[in-house]
Design a protein around this motif. Structure first.
Motif, PDB file in Angstrom:
ATOM      1  N   GLY A 149      42.666  69.374  61.012  1.00  0.00           N
ATOM      2  CA  GLY A 149      43.475  69.500  62.224  1.00  0.00           C
ATOM      3  C   GLY A 149      43.467  68.252  63.071  1.00  0.00           C
ATOM      4  N   SER A 150      42.373  68.011  63.813  1.00  0.00           N
ATOM      5  CA  SER A 150      42.290  66.833  64.656  1.00  0.00           C
ATOM      6  C   SER A 150      40.842  66.360  64.735  1.00  0.00           C
ATOM      7  CB  SER A 150      42.835  67.128  66.057  1.00  0.00           C
ATOM      8  OG  SER A 150      42.035  68.092  66.696  1.00  0.00           O
ATOM      9  N   LEU A 151      40.667  65.133  65.196  1.00  0.00           N
ATOM     10  CA  LEU A 151      39.344  64.527  65.283  1.00  0.00           C
ATOM     11  C   LEU A 151      39.264  63.732  66.568  1.00  0.00           C
ATOM     12  CD1 LEU A 151      36.610  63.482  64.003  1.00  0.00           C
ATOM     13  CD2 LEU A 151      37.976  61.605  63.082  1.00  0.00           C
ATOM     14  N   ARG A 152      38.163  63.891  67.303  1.00  0.00           N
ATOM     15  CA  ARG A 152      37.878  63.047  68.461  1.00  0.00           C
ATOM     16  C   ARG A 152      36.810  62.072  68.013  1.00  0.00           C
ATOM     17  NH1 ARG A 152      34.274  61.979  72.170  1.00  0.00           N
ATOM     18  NH2 ARG A 152      32.834  63.639  71.616  1.00  0.00           N
ATOM     19  N   LEU A 153      37.096  60.781  68.106  1.00  0.00           N
ATOM     20  CA  LEU A 153      36.174  59.755  67.655  1.00  0.00           C
ATOM     21  C   LEU A 153      35.679  58.958  68.855  1.00  0.00           C
ATOM     22  CD1 LEU A 153      34.897  58.306  65.194  1.00  0.00           C
ATOM     23  CD2 LEU A 153      36.872  56.773  65.243  1.00  0.00           C
ATOM     24  N   ASP A 154      34.361  58.922  69.043  1.00  0.00           N
ATOM     25  CA  ASP A 154      33.745  58.133  70.103  1.00  0.00           C
ATOM     26  C   ASP A 154      33.740  56.671  69.666  1.00  0.00           C
ATOM     27  OD1 ASP A 154      32.182  56.911  72.027  1.00  0.00           O
ATOM     28  OD2 ASP A 154      30.442  58.204  71.721  1.00  0.00           O
ATOM     29  N   VAL A 155      34.455  55.815  70.385  1.00  0.00           N
ATOM     30  CA  VAL A 155      34.532  54.399  70.055  1.00  0.00           C
ATOM     31  C   VAL A 155      33.852  53.537  71.117  1.00  0.00           C
ATOM     32  CG1 VAL A 155      36.608  54.609  68.631  1.00  0.00           C
ATOM     33  CG2 VAL A 155      36.834  54.212  71.094  1.00  0.00           C
ATOM     34  N   SER A 156      33.120  54.174  72.022  1.00  0.00           N
ATOM     35  CA  SER A 156      32.493  53.441  73.130  1.00  0.00           C
ATOM     36  C   SER A 156      31.467  52.417  72.639  1.00  0.00           C
ATOM     37  CB  SER A 156      31.852  54.413  74.119  1.00  0.00           C
ATOM     38  OG  SER A 156      30.837  55.164  73.481  1.00  0.00           O
ATOM     39  N   GLY A 157      30.884  52.625  71.471  1.00  0.00           N
ATOM     40  CA  GLY A 157      29.898  51.694  70.935  1.00  0.00           C
ATOM     41  C   GLY A 157      30.485  50.572  70.096  1.00  0.00           C
ATOM     42  N   LEU A 158      31.802  50.586  69.884  1.00  0.00           N
ATOM     43  CA  LEU A 158      32.437  49.551  69.065  1.00  0.00           C
ATOM     44  C   LEU A 158      32.870  48.376  69.930  1.00  0.00           C
ATOM     45  CD1 LEU A 158      34.687  51.728  66.731  1.00  0.00           C
ATOM     46  CD2 LEU A 158      32.433  50.764  66.244  1.00  0.00           C
ATOM     47  N   LYS A 159      32.902  47.186  69.331  1.00  0.00           N
ATOM     48  CA  LYS A 159      33.367  45.995  70.038  1.00  0.00           C
ATOM     49  C   LYS A 159      34.847  46.130  70.352  1.00  0.00           C
ATOM     50  CE  LYS A 159      30.129  42.751  68.026  1.00  0.00           C
ATOM     51  NZ  LYS A 159      29.959  41.522  67.260  1.00  0.00           N
ATOM     52  N   ARG A 160      35.252  45.551  71.437  1.00  0.00           N
ATOM     53  CA  ARG A 160      36.661  45.552  71.825  1.00  0.00           C
ATOM     54  C   ARG A 160      37.451  44.677  70.866  1.00  0.00           C
ATOM     55  NH1 ARG A 160      35.316  49.829  73.326  1.00  0.00           N
ATOM     56  NH2 ARG A 160      34.344  50.129  75.323  1.00  0.00           N
ATOM     57  N   GLY A 161      38.684  45.065  70.594  1.00  0.00           N
ATOM     58  CA  GLY A 161      39.531  44.308  69.687  1.00  0.00           C
ATOM     59  C   GLY A 161      40.451  45.223  68.917  1.00  0.00           C
ATOM     60  N   MET A 162      41.031  44.682  67.847  1.00  0.00           N
ATOM     61  CA  MET A 162      41.978  45.456  67.060  1.00  0.00           C
ATOM     62  C   MET A 162      41.310  45.979  65.792  1.00  0.00           C
ATOM     63  SD  MET A 162      45.869  44.711  65.845  1.00  0.00           S
ATOM     64  CE  MET A 162      45.519  43.151  65.125  1.00  0.00           C
ATOM     65  N   TYR A 163      41.606  47.230  65.477  1.00  0.00           N
ATOM     66  CA  TYR A 163      41.108  47.900  64.280  1.00  0.00           C
ATOM     67  C   TYR A 163      42.295  48.474  63.527  1.00  0.00           C
ATOM     68  CZ  TYR A 163      36.482  47.589  66.358  1.00  0.00           C
ATOM     69  OH  TYR A 163      35.316  47.118  66.888  1.00  0.00           O
ATOM     70  N   ILE A 164      42.087  48.777  62.277  1.00  0.00           N
ATOM     71  CA  ILE A 164      43.114  49.422  61.456  1.00  0.00           C
ATOM     72  C   ILE A 164      42.603  50.818  61.114  1.00  0.00           C
ATOM     73  CG2 ILE A 164      44.388  49.389  59.272  1.00  0.00           C
ATOM     74  CD1 ILE A 164      45.229  47.152  61.166  1.00  0.00           C
ATOM     75  N   GLY A 165      43.418  51.820  61.412  1.00  0.00           N
ATOM     76  CA  GLY A 165      43.097  53.191  61.059  1.00  0.00           C
ATOM     77  C   GLY A 165      43.918  53.612  59.856  1.00  0.00           C
ATOM     78  N   VAL A 166      43.240  54.123  58.833  1.00  0.00           N
ATOM     79  CA  VAL A 166      43.922  54.645  57.649  1.00  0.00           C
ATOM     80  C   VAL A 166      43.669  56.146  57.644  1.00  0.00           C
ATOM     81  CG1 VAL A 166      44.120  54.578  55.139  1.00  0.00           C
ATOM     82  CG2 VAL A 166      43.470  52.495  56.400  1.00  0.00           C
ATOM     83  N   ILE A 167      44.744  56.920  57.761  1.00  0.00           N
ATOM     84  CA  ILE A 167      44.647  58.377  57.789  1.00  0.00           C
ATOM     85  C   ILE A 167      45.334  58.907  56.549  1.00  0.00           C
ATOM     86  CG2 ILE A 167      45.143  60.471  59.086  1.00  0.00           C
ATOM     87  CD1 ILE A 167      45.595  58.570  61.530  1.00  0.00           C
ATOM     88  N   MET A 168      44.616  59.736  55.789  1.00  0.00           N
ATOM     89  CA  MET A 168      45.174  60.299  54.567  1.00  0.00           C
ATOM     90  C   MET A 168      45.094  61.819  54.639  1.00  0.00           C
ATOM     91  SD  MET A 168      43.322  57.672  51.998  1.00  0.00           S
ATOM     92  CE  MET A 168      41.888  57.560  53.047  1.00  0.00           C
TER      93      MET A 168
END
Length: 104
Positions: free
Chosen positions: A72-91
């Motif tokens: 259904g859905s996912l809440r992902l905590d990204v507060s610990g990741l460095k700022r910048g651009m990421y690529i999300g791959v959803i399958m």
């Protein structure tokens, strides 16, 4: 959205070229990623309300940062990741969506 050609994808003994789409509009194909840009958390939602989806989050160097399976859905905590651009791959099933995720 922008398209990018990966010029050498190896599959068994055969090399092929593959075009992938990196979407600016994450609601395309029924996949949603929000908020984007994000600060502390990002929500991922697949096109189907039921069934299993898989998220892979890659950093700018292409390294896998997160790999999660969800329904259904996912809440992902990204507060610990460095700022910048990421690529999300959803399958999900036979559908795949690739999107840019900006962390501020």
């Amino acid at each position: 959205g922008a398209s990018k050609v990966i010029d050498s994808v190896s599959s068994s003994c055969k090399r092929t070229a593959m075009t992938i789409s990196v979407s600016e509009n994450t609601a395309e194909n029924g996949f949603e990623v929000f908020p984007n840009p994000a600060q502390n958390e990002v929500y991922f939602k697949g096109p189907l309300n039921t069934g299993t989806a898989r998220l892979i989050l890659l950093n700018g160097a292409g390294q896998k940062i997160v790999s999660k399976t969800y329904e259904g859905s996912l809440r992902l905590d990204v507060s610990g990741l460095k700022r910048g651009m990421y690529i999300g791959v959803i399958m999900q099933g036979r559908k795949q969506h690739i999107c840019r995720i900006v962390l501020q």
